[in-house]
Design a protein around this motif. Structure first.
Motif, PDB file in Angstrom:
ATOM      1  N   TYR A   6      37.402  41.323  41.936  1.00  0.00           N
ATOM      2  CA  TYR A   6      38.635  40.595  41.641  1.00  0.00           C
ATOM      3  C   TYR A   6      39.343  40.196  42.931  1.00  0.00           C
ATOM      4  O   TYR A   6      39.706  39.045  43.116  1.00  0.00           O
ATOM      5  CB  TYR A   6      39.518  41.476  40.753  1.00  0.00           C
ATOM      6  CG  TYR A   6      40.810  40.859  40.329  1.00  0.00           C
ATOM      7  CD1 TYR A   6      40.849  39.609  39.719  1.00  0.00           C
ATOM      8  CD2 TYR A   6      42.012  41.527  40.507  1.00  0.00           C
ATOM      9  CE1 TYR A   6      42.048  39.045  39.326  1.00  0.00           C
ATOM     10  CE2 TYR A   6      43.206  40.975  40.106  1.00  0.00           C
ATOM     11  CZ  TYR A   6      43.218  39.731  39.518  1.00  0.00           C
ATOM     12  OH  TYR A   6      44.402  39.174  39.121  1.00  0.00           O
ATOM     13  N   THR A   7      39.556  41.157  43.808  1.00  0.00           N
ATOM     14  CA  THR A   7      40.149  40.873  45.112  1.00  0.00           C
ATOM     15  C   THR A   7      39.362  41.614  46.182  1.00  0.00           C
ATOM     16  O   THR A   7      38.708  42.622  45.910  1.00  0.00           O
ATOM     17  CB  THR A   7      41.626  41.332  45.195  1.00  0.00           C
ATOM     18  OG1 THR A   7      41.680  42.758  45.065  1.00  0.00           O
ATOM     19  CG2 THR A   7      42.476  40.678  44.116  1.00  0.00           C
ATOM     20  N   TYR A   8      39.430  41.100  47.415  1.00  0.00           N
ATOM     21  CA  TYR A   8      38.790  41.775  48.538  1.00  0.00           C
ATOM     22  C   TYR A   8      39.471  41.321  49.823  1.00  0.00           C
ATOM     23  O   TYR A   8      39.667  40.127  50.046  1.00  0.00           O
ATOM     24  CB  TYR A   8      37.299  41.455  48.611  1.00  0.00           C
ATOM     25  CG  TYR A   8      36.639  42.029  49.832  1.00  0.00           C
ATOM     26  CD1 TYR A   8      36.524  43.396  49.997  1.00  0.00           C
ATOM     27  CD2 TYR A   8      36.178  41.210  50.851  1.00  0.00           C
ATOM     28  CE1 TYR A   8      35.952  43.937  51.130  1.00  0.00           C
ATOM     29  CE2 TYR A   8      35.597  41.733  51.987  1.00  0.00           C
ATOM     30  CZ  TYR A   8      35.493  43.103  52.120  1.00  0.00           C
ATOM     31  OH  TYR A   8      34.929  43.636  53.253  1.00  0.00           O
ATOM     32  N   THR A  14      39.155  46.693  51.481  1.00  0.00           N
ATOM     33  CA  THR A  14      39.671  47.227  50.223  1.00  0.00           C
ATOM     34  C   THR A  14      39.836  46.087  49.229  1.00  0.00           C
ATOM     35  O   THR A  14      39.839  44.914  49.597  1.00  0.00           O
ATOM     36  CB  THR A  14      41.033  47.909  50.416  1.00  0.00           C
ATOM     37  OG1 THR A  14      41.983  46.935  50.875  1.00  0.00           O
ATOM     38  CG2 THR A  14      40.945  49.057  51.413  1.00  0.00           C
ATOM     39  N   GLN A  16      40.014  45.168  44.588  1.00  0.00           N
ATOM     40  CA  GLN A  16      40.027  45.596  43.191  1.00  0.00           C
ATOM     41  C   GLN A  16      38.854  44.967  42.467  1.00  0.00           C
ATOM     42  O   GLN A  16      38.409  43.874  42.814  1.00  0.00           O
ATOM     43  CB  GLN A  16      41.302  45.134  42.484  1.00  0.00           C
ATOM     44  CG  GLN A  16      42.540  45.804  42.910  1.00  0.00           C
ATOM     45  CD  GLN A  16      43.720  45.341  42.057  1.00  0.00           C
ATOM     46  OE1 GLN A  16      43.568  44.708  41.029  1.00  0.00           O
ATOM     47  NE2 GLN A  16      44.908  45.670  42.501  1.00  0.00           N
ATOM     48  N   LEU A  18      37.531  44.246  38.279  1.00  0.00           N
ATOM     49  CA  LEU A  18      37.945  44.238  36.885  1.00  0.00           C
ATOM     50  C   LEU A  18      36.834  44.854  36.068  1.00  0.00           C
ATOM     51  O   LEU A  18      35.682  44.410  36.141  1.00  0.00           O
ATOM     52  CB  LEU A  18      38.201  42.808  36.390  1.00  0.00           C
ATOM     53  CG  LEU A  18      39.415  42.102  36.974  1.00  0.00           C
ATOM     54  CD1 LEU A  18      39.494  40.678  36.427  1.00  0.00           C
ATOM     55  CD2 LEU A  18      40.689  42.853  36.659  1.00  0.00           C
ATOM     56  N   THR A  23      40.479  45.882  32.711  1.00  0.00           N
ATOM     57  CA  THR A  23      41.303  46.819  33.479  1.00  0.00           C
ATOM     58  C   THR A  23      41.004  46.691  34.968  1.00  0.00           C
ATOM     59  O   THR A  23      39.842  46.809  35.377  1.00  0.00           O
ATOM     60  CB  THR A  23      41.011  48.270  33.034  1.00  0.00           C
ATOM     61  OG1 THR A  23      41.241  48.383  31.643  1.00  0.00           O
ATOM     62  CG2 THR A  23      41.868  49.261  33.796  1.00  0.00           C
ATOM     63  N   PRO A  24      42.030  46.460  35.812  1.00  0.00           N
ATOM     64  CA  PRO A  24      41.794  46.441  37.257  1.00  0.00           C
ATOM     65  C   PRO A  24      41.675  47.869  37.791  1.00  0.00           C
ATOM     66  O   PRO A  24      42.364  48.781  37.327  1.00  0.00           O
ATOM     67  CB  PRO A  24      43.039  45.751  37.811  1.00  0.00           C
ATOM     68  CG  PRO A  24      44.095  45.966  36.785  1.00  0.00           C
ATOM     69  CD  PRO A  24      43.401  46.122  35.463  1.00  0.00           C
ATOM     70  N   LEU A  25      40.768  48.043  38.747  1.00  0.00           N
ATOM     71  CA  LEU A  25      40.578  49.355  39.365  1.00  0.00           C
ATOM     72  C   LEU A  25      40.389  49.131  40.865  1.00  0.00           C
ATOM     73  O   LEU A  25      39.480  48.404  41.273  1.00  0.00           O
ATOM     74  CB  LEU A  25      39.360  50.042  38.755  1.00  0.00           C
ATOM     75  CG  LEU A  25      39.135  51.507  39.081  1.00  0.00           C
ATOM     76  CD1 LEU A  25      40.310  52.367  38.625  1.00  0.00           C
ATOM     77  CD2 LEU A  25      37.858  52.008  38.418  1.00  0.00           C
ATOM     78  N   PRO A  26      41.255  49.710  41.699  1.00  0.00           N
ATOM     79  CA  PRO A  26      41.148  49.487  43.146  1.00  0.00           C
ATOM     80  C   PRO A  26      40.021  50.307  43.772  1.00  0.00           C
ATOM     81  O   PRO A  26      39.615  51.338  43.250  1.00  0.00           O
ATOM     82  CB  PRO A  26      42.505  49.949  43.667  1.00  0.00           C
ATOM     83  CG  PRO A  26      42.982  50.951  42.676  1.00  0.00           C
ATOM     84  CD  PRO A  26      42.416  50.533  41.346  1.00  0.00           C
ATOM     85  N   ASP A  28      38.707  51.643  47.873  1.00  0.00           N
ATOM     86  CA  ASP A  28      39.118  51.772  49.263  1.00  0.00           C
ATOM     87  C   ASP A  28      37.934  51.512  50.192  1.00  0.00           C
ATOM     88  O   ASP A  28      36.806  51.292  49.744  1.00  0.00           O
ATOM     89  CB  ASP A  28      39.745  53.146  49.522  1.00  0.00           C
ATOM     90  CG  ASP A  28      38.837  54.302  49.137  1.00  0.00           C
ATOM     91  OD1 ASP A  28      37.625  54.091  48.925  1.00  0.00           O
ATOM     92  OD2 ASP A  28      39.347  55.433  49.052  1.00  0.00           O
ATOM     93  N   HIS A  58      38.822  57.067  40.356  1.00  0.00           N
ATOM     94  CA  HIS A  58      38.695  56.251  41.552  1.00  0.00           C
ATOM     95  C   HIS A  58      37.233  55.877  41.790  1.00  0.00           C
ATOM     96  O   HIS A  58      36.318  56.565  41.356  1.00  0.00           O
ATOM     97  CB  HIS A  58      39.286  56.959  42.781  1.00  0.00           C
ATOM     98  CG  HIS A  58      38.544  58.202  43.167  1.00  0.00           C
ATOM     99  ND1 HIS A  58      38.718  59.397  42.512  1.00  0.00           N
ATOM    100  CD2 HIS A  58      37.618  58.416  44.115  1.00  0.00           C
ATOM    101  CE1 HIS A  58      37.924  60.309  43.060  1.00  0.00           C
ATOM    102  NE2 HIS A  58      37.251  59.737  44.032  1.00  0.00           N
TER     103      HIS A  58
END
Length: 67
Positions: A6-8, A14, A16, A18, A23-26, A28, A58
């Motif tokens: 979803y994001t980077y 780091t 997220q 989906l 559901t988004p999940l981050p 690290d 996580h």
């Protein structure tokens, strides 16, 4: 488990994902580094490994999903 990137942020490594239910999940930097990836683009299908449950859940590994 599979998810969609979803994001980077390449500077911090780091972002997220989906989960398939939306559901988004981050994740690290250590989870990203464990997968041996150099880059991740939003929309890519990834394989993740997750530990814990509920608020303690996580991601421990992010790698590309291969068929």
């Amino acid at each position: 488990m599979q998810a969609t990137a979803y994001t980077y942020d390449p500077e911090t490594r780091t972002g997220q994902v989906l989960l398939d239910d939306g559901t988004p999940l981050p994740f690290d930097a250590p989870a990203f580094d464990a997968g041996g990836l150099r880059l991740l683009r939003p929309g890519q299908r990834v394989r993740i490994e997750v530990e814990g449950e509920g608020a303690a859940r996580h991601i421990t590994l992010v790698t590309l999903h291969t068929f």
